[in-house]
Design a protein around this motif. Structure first.
Motif, PDB file in Angstrom:
ATOM      1  N   ASN A  94      -5.980   3.823 -27.040  1.00  0.00           N
ATOM      2  CA  ASN A  94      -6.435   3.485 -28.383  1.00  0.00           C
ATOM      3  C   ASN A  94      -6.616   4.787 -29.155  1.00  0.00           C
ATOM      4  OD1 ASN A  94      -7.693   2.709 -30.701  1.00  0.00           O
ATOM      5  ND2 ASN A  94      -9.397   1.663 -29.717  1.00  0.00           N
TER       6      ASN A  94
ATOM      7  N   CYS B 176       3.395   0.977 -31.055  1.00  0.00           N
ATOM      8  CA  CYS B 176       2.771   0.658 -29.769  1.00  0.00           C
ATOM      9  C   CYS B 176       2.182   1.926 -29.152  1.00  0.00           C
ATOM     10  CB  CYS B 176       3.865   0.071 -28.879  1.00  0.00           C
ATOM     11  SG  CYS B 176       3.388  -0.221 -27.182  1.00  0.00           S
TER      12      CYS B 176
ATOM     13  N   SER C  41       0.275  -3.183 -23.735  1.00  0.00           N
ATOM     14  CA  SER C  41       0.545  -2.943 -25.160  1.00  0.00           C
ATOM     15  C   SER C  41       2.021  -3.149 -25.475  1.00  0.00           C
ATOM     16  CB  SER C  41       0.136  -1.524 -25.569  1.00  0.00           C
ATOM     17  OG  SER C  41      -1.254  -1.358 -25.554  1.00  0.00           O
TER      18      SER C  41
ATOM     19  N   VAL D 140       0.031  -2.334 -31.973  1.00  0.00           N
ATOM     20  CA  VAL D 140      -0.634  -2.793 -30.761  1.00  0.00           C
ATOM     21  C   VAL D 140      -1.023  -1.543 -29.984  1.00  0.00           C
ATOM     22  CG1 VAL D 140      -0.437  -4.095 -28.622  1.00  0.00           C
ATOM     23  CG2 VAL D 140       0.764  -4.898 -30.665  1.00  0.00           C
ATOM     24  N   SER D 141      -2.311  -1.406 -29.646  1.00  0.00           N
ATOM     25  CA  SER D 141      -2.740  -0.213 -28.918  1.00  0.00           C
ATOM     26  C   SER D 141      -3.950  -0.515 -28.051  1.00  0.00           C
ATOM     27  CB  SER D 141      -3.077   0.920 -29.895  1.00  0.00           C
ATOM     28  OG  SER D 141      -4.217   0.613 -30.658  1.00  0.00           O
TER      29      SER D 141
ATOM     30  N   ASN E 209       6.862   3.449 -29.378  1.00  0.00           N
ATOM     31  CA  ASN E 209       5.731   4.295 -29.012  1.00  0.00           C
ATOM     32  C   ASN E 209       6.212   5.712 -29.287  1.00  0.00           C
ATOM     33  OD1 ASN E 209       3.775   5.888 -27.888  1.00  0.00           O
ATOM     34  ND2 ASN E 209       3.529   4.668 -26.045  1.00  0.00           N
TER      35      ASN E 209
END
Length: 147
Positions: free
Chosen positions: A104, A100, A132, A125-126, A75
């Motif tokens: 969104n 990640c 997440s 993935v969000s 992230n």
């Protein structure tokens, strides 16, 4: 011993739980670490969970993951939109890279809709809050096992 999945978090994520909870939720980064450890263990993996507010430190860890990890979850937070250096480090990895995000980014401000990290990521993935990270660990574990 099998190599761990590296889970790296960028700037300001150390303040999760109190930082804009209406966007990022009330879970702390420690809460998320526990979720990731439990999910990884259920899949037969361990994680190396780290956070830094410093771009160079994140790059050092990405470079370390080249030889020490079976997969990487990242992230990048704000660095995702600004750091070509992180992109360049990620492009050197031969392991799966899962980008990640808690929120969104596609549903937020225009500048958040694209990241440099996406150019090197295997997947994204969000939008699921702390989940997440858990889903990203699952994806990294799956991809590492089929490689």
């Amino acid at each position: 011993m099998a190599k761990p999945i590296y889970v790296l978090s960028g700037p300001n994520l150390n303040l999760l739980g109190t930082r804009e909870p209406e966007i990022y939720g009330r879970q702390t980064l420690e809460d998320i670490r526990v979720l990731c450890e439990v999910r990884a263990a259920a899949l037969g993996h361990t994680i190396e969970f780290r956070q830094s507010n410093h771009e160079g430190v994140l790059i050092d860890w990405i470079q370390e993951a080249r030889t020490e990890a079976c997969g990487l979850v990242i992230n990048p937070a704000g660095y995702g939109h600004t750091s070509v250096a992180i992109l360049d480090a990620l492009k050197m990895l031969a392991v799966p890279v899962i980008e990640c995000h808690l929120s969104n980014p596609a549903a937020r401000e225009a500048f958040r809709r694209e990241t440099y990290v996406s150019l090197a990521a295997t997947g994204l993935v969000s939008g699921f809050g702390g989940k997440s990270y858990e889903l990203a660990v699952e994806a990294a574990a799956h991809l590492a096992s089929v490689k």
